[in-house]
Scaffold this motif. Structure first.
Motif, PDB file in Angstrom:
ATOM      1  N   PHE A  86      14.780   9.620  -6.086  1.00  0.00           N
ATOM      2  CA  PHE A  86      13.977  11.033  -5.793  1.00  0.00           C
ATOM      3  C   PHE A  86      14.017  10.881  -4.028  1.00  0.00           C
ATOM      4  N   GLY A  87      14.713   9.933  -3.394  1.00  0.00           N
ATOM      5  CA  GLY A  87      14.902   9.958  -2.114  1.00  0.00           C
ATOM      6  C   GLY A  87      13.660   9.872  -0.989  1.00  0.00           C
ATOM      7  N   SER A  88      13.994  10.314  -0.002  1.00  0.00           N
ATOM      8  CA  SER A  88      12.879  10.382   0.959  1.00  0.00           C
ATOM      9  C   SER A  88      12.454  11.455   1.469  1.00  0.00           C
ATOM     10  N   LEU A  89      11.239  11.605   2.387  1.00  0.00           N
ATOM     11  CA  LEU A  89      11.067  13.248   2.824  1.00  0.00           C
ATOM     12  C   LEU A  89      11.869  13.369   4.047  1.00  0.00           C
ATOM     13  N   SER A  90      12.091  12.549   4.962  1.00  0.00           N
ATOM     14  CA  SER A  90      12.850  12.739   6.045  1.00  0.00           C
ATOM     15  C   SER A  90      14.382  12.663   5.794  1.00  0.00           C
ATOM     16  N   GLY A  91      14.659  11.781   4.723  1.00  0.00           N
ATOM     17  CA  GLY A  91      16.034  11.469   4.357  1.00  0.00           C
ATOM     18  C   GLY A  91      16.579  10.379   4.988  1.00  0.00           C
ATOM     19  N   ASP A  92      15.686   9.396   5.699  1.00  0.00           N
ATOM     20  CA  ASP A  92      16.159   8.214   6.269  1.00  0.00           C
ATOM     21  C   ASP A  92      15.701   6.963   5.750  1.00  0.00           C
ATOM     22  N   PHE A  93      14.780   7.049   5.172  1.00  0.00           N
ATOM     23  CA  PHE A  93      14.109   5.830   4.279  1.00  0.00           C
ATOM     24  C   PHE A  93      13.761   4.806   5.265  1.00  0.00           C
ATOM     25  N   SER A  94      13.401   5.015   6.397  1.00  0.00           N
ATOM     26  CA  SER A  94      12.998   4.048   7.660  1.00  0.00           C
ATOM     27  C   SER A  94      11.441   3.758   7.534  1.00  0.00           C
ATOM     28  N   ASN A  95      10.475   4.354   6.611  1.00  0.00           N
ATOM     29  CA  ASN A  95       9.162   4.165   6.888  1.00  0.00           C
ATOM     30  C   ASN A  95       8.686   4.166   5.411  1.00  0.00           C
ATOM     31  N   PRO A  96       7.936   2.931   5.097  1.00  0.00           N
ATOM     32  CA  PRO A  96       7.414   3.068   3.840  1.00  0.00           C
ATOM     33  C   PRO A  96       6.663   4.314   2.988  1.00  0.00           C
ATOM     34  N   SER A  97       5.958   5.042   3.684  1.00  0.00           N
ATOM     35  CA  SER A  97       5.125   6.409   3.670  1.00  0.00           C
ATOM     36  C   SER A  97       6.310   7.311   3.284  1.00  0.00           C
ATOM     37  N   ASP A  98       7.658   7.281   3.550  1.00  0.00           N
ATOM     38  CA  ASP A  98       8.475   8.267   3.491  1.00  0.00           C
ATOM     39  C   ASP A  98       9.063   8.568   2.183  1.00  0.00           C
ATOM     40  N   PHE A  99       9.139   7.659   1.186  1.00  0.00           N
ATOM     41  CA  PHE A  99       9.531   7.534  -0.027  1.00  0.00           C
ATOM     42  C   PHE A  99       8.847   8.399  -0.954  1.00  0.00           C
ATOM     43  N   VAL A 100       9.567   9.289  -1.621  1.00  0.00           N
ATOM     44  CA  VAL A 100       8.769  10.335  -2.435  1.00  0.00           C
ATOM     45  C   VAL A 100       8.036   9.789  -3.730  1.00  0.00           C
ATOM     46  N   PHE A 101       8.843   8.729  -4.141  1.00  0.00           N
ATOM     47  CA  PHE A 101       8.141   8.172  -5.763  1.00  0.00           C
ATOM     48  C   PHE A 101       7.870   6.946  -5.248  1.00  0.00           C
ATOM     49  N   LYS A 102       6.755   6.473  -5.013  1.00  0.00           N
ATOM     50  CA  LYS A 102       6.203   5.042  -4.490  1.00  0.00           C
ATOM     51  C   LYS A 102       5.072   4.567  -5.402  1.00  0.00           C
ATOM     52  N   PHE A 103       5.155   3.284  -5.637  1.00  0.00           N
ATOM     53  CA  PHE A 103       3.762   2.753  -6.311  1.00  0.00           C
ATOM     54  C   PHE A 103       3.635   1.397  -5.420  1.00  0.00           C
ATOM     55  N   VAL A 104       2.288   1.185  -5.402  1.00  0.00           N
ATOM     56  CA  VAL A 104       1.669   0.132  -4.751  1.00  0.00           C
ATOM     57  C   VAL A 104       1.072  -0.831  -5.730  1.00  0.00           C
ATOM     58  N   PHE A 105       1.368  -2.208  -5.544  1.00  0.00           N
ATOM     59  CA  PHE A 105       0.869  -3.550  -6.323  1.00  0.00           C
ATOM     60  C   PHE A 105      -0.294  -3.828  -5.357  1.00  0.00           C
ATOM     61  N   GLU A 106      -1.556  -4.060  -6.235  1.00  0.00           N
ATOM     62  CA  GLU A 106      -2.738  -4.750  -5.477  1.00  0.00           C
ATOM     63  C   GLU A 106      -3.047  -5.889  -6.644  1.00  0.00           C
ATOM     64  N   PRO A 107      -3.200  -7.122  -5.911  1.00  0.00           N
ATOM     65  CA  PRO A 107      -3.732  -7.965  -6.684  1.00  0.00           C
ATOM     66  C   PRO A 107      -4.966  -7.832  -7.386  1.00  0.00           C
ATOM     67  N   ALA A 108      -5.174  -8.258  -8.575  1.00  0.00           N
ATOM     68  CA  ALA A 108      -6.254  -8.235  -9.587  1.00  0.00           C
ATOM     69  C   ALA A 108      -6.366  -9.551 -10.070  1.00  0.00           C
ATOM     70  N   PRO A 109      -7.720  -9.661 -10.440  1.00  0.00           N
ATOM     71  CA  PRO A 109      -8.200 -10.834 -11.166  1.00  0.00           C
ATOM     72  C   PRO A 109      -7.255 -11.429 -12.275  1.00  0.00           C
ATOM     73  N   ASP A 110      -6.812 -10.534 -13.152  1.00  0.00           N
ATOM     74  CA  ASP A 110      -6.044 -10.905 -14.299  1.00  0.00           C
ATOM     75  C   ASP A 110      -4.573 -10.590 -14.039  1.00  0.00           C
ATOM     76  N   GLY A 111      -3.848 -10.364 -13.020  1.00  0.00           N
ATOM     77  CA  GLY A 111      -2.608  -9.793 -12.547  1.00  0.00           C
ATOM     78  C   GLY A 111      -2.682  -8.778 -11.459  1.00  0.00           C
ATOM     79  N   TRP A 112      -2.037  -7.792 -11.828  1.00  0.00           N
ATOM     80  CA  TRP A 112      -1.659  -6.675 -10.737  1.00  0.00           C
ATOM     81  C   TRP A 112      -2.470  -5.316 -11.121  1.00  0.00           C
TER      82      TRP A 112
END
Length: 144
Positions: A86-112
Motif C-alpha cells: 500500500f506504499g507510503s504517504l510521501s512515497g519515500d518510506f523514510s519514516n515509520p509513521s509514513d507507511f499506509v498500512f502498519k501494525f504495532v506489536f506491544e508486549p503482553a503477559p501472554d505474548g503480543w
C-alpha cells in the motif's frame, strides 16, 4: 508486484524483492517522458522480527501482506510491521509513521498485542497537491 496508486489509474507503483531489501518505484502514464522514478531501497529488516515471529498475529500479517512486508523499530522502541503493497504517504518510506498500512506489536503477559495504527503524516491539501503532482509527472520521488 505492480498496481495503480490510490485514487487514480495513471500513477503506478512497482515493488521488487531482493535478498535483503525491496525496491520501490513509480511510473505515470501522464508524463511517460519522465520514465520511472528513482528506485527507493526499503530494507526488509527480517532480523528485527525475531522476537515476534512465532506469534500467531505475526503469521497472519505475513499471510495478509502476501509476503511484501518489512519491520522497523519505532522511535519508542516498539516493533512496527508494514504491509508494503500500500506504499507510503510521501512515497519515500523514510519514516515509520509514513507507511499506509502498519501494525504495532506491544508486549503482553501472554505474548503480543498487535494493533493497526493510523498515526502519521497528515493527509491535507498540501499532501493531495504533492500526490497529484506525482500523478502528473511534475514531482518525482526524491532519490535516496
Amino acid at each position: 508486484m505492480t498496481s495503480p496508486t490510490i485514487l487514480n489509474n495513471f500513477l503506478w507503483q512497482g515493488l521488487a524483492e531482493g535478498d535483503s531489501a525491496y525496491y520501490y518505484g513509480t511510473f505515470t502514464f501522464l508524463a511517460p517522458e519522465n520514465g520511472l522514478s528513482p528506485l527507493i531501497r526499503i530494507p526488509k529488516n527480517r532480523a528485527l522480527a525475531r522476537p515476534v515471529a512465532s506469534s500467531p498475529e505475526f503469521g497472519t500479517l505475513v499471510w495478509f501482506s502476501k509476503g511484501f512486508w518489512n519491520v522497523v523499530e519505532r522511535p519508542d522502541g516498539r516493533l512496527q510491521f508494514n504491509d508494503l503493497r500500500f506504499g507510503s504517504l510521501s512515497g519515500d518510506f523514510s519514516n515509520p509513521s509514513d507507511f499506509v498500512f502498519k501494525f504495532v506489536f506491544e508486549p503482553a503477559p501472554d505474548g503480543w498485542v498487535v494493533h493497526q495504527t493510523r498515526e502519521g503524516s497528515r493527509i491535507d491539501a498540501a499532501a493531495f497537491r504533492e500526490f497529484f503532482e506525482r500523478v502528473r509527472g511534475q514531482r518525482p520521488l526524491a532519490e535516496e
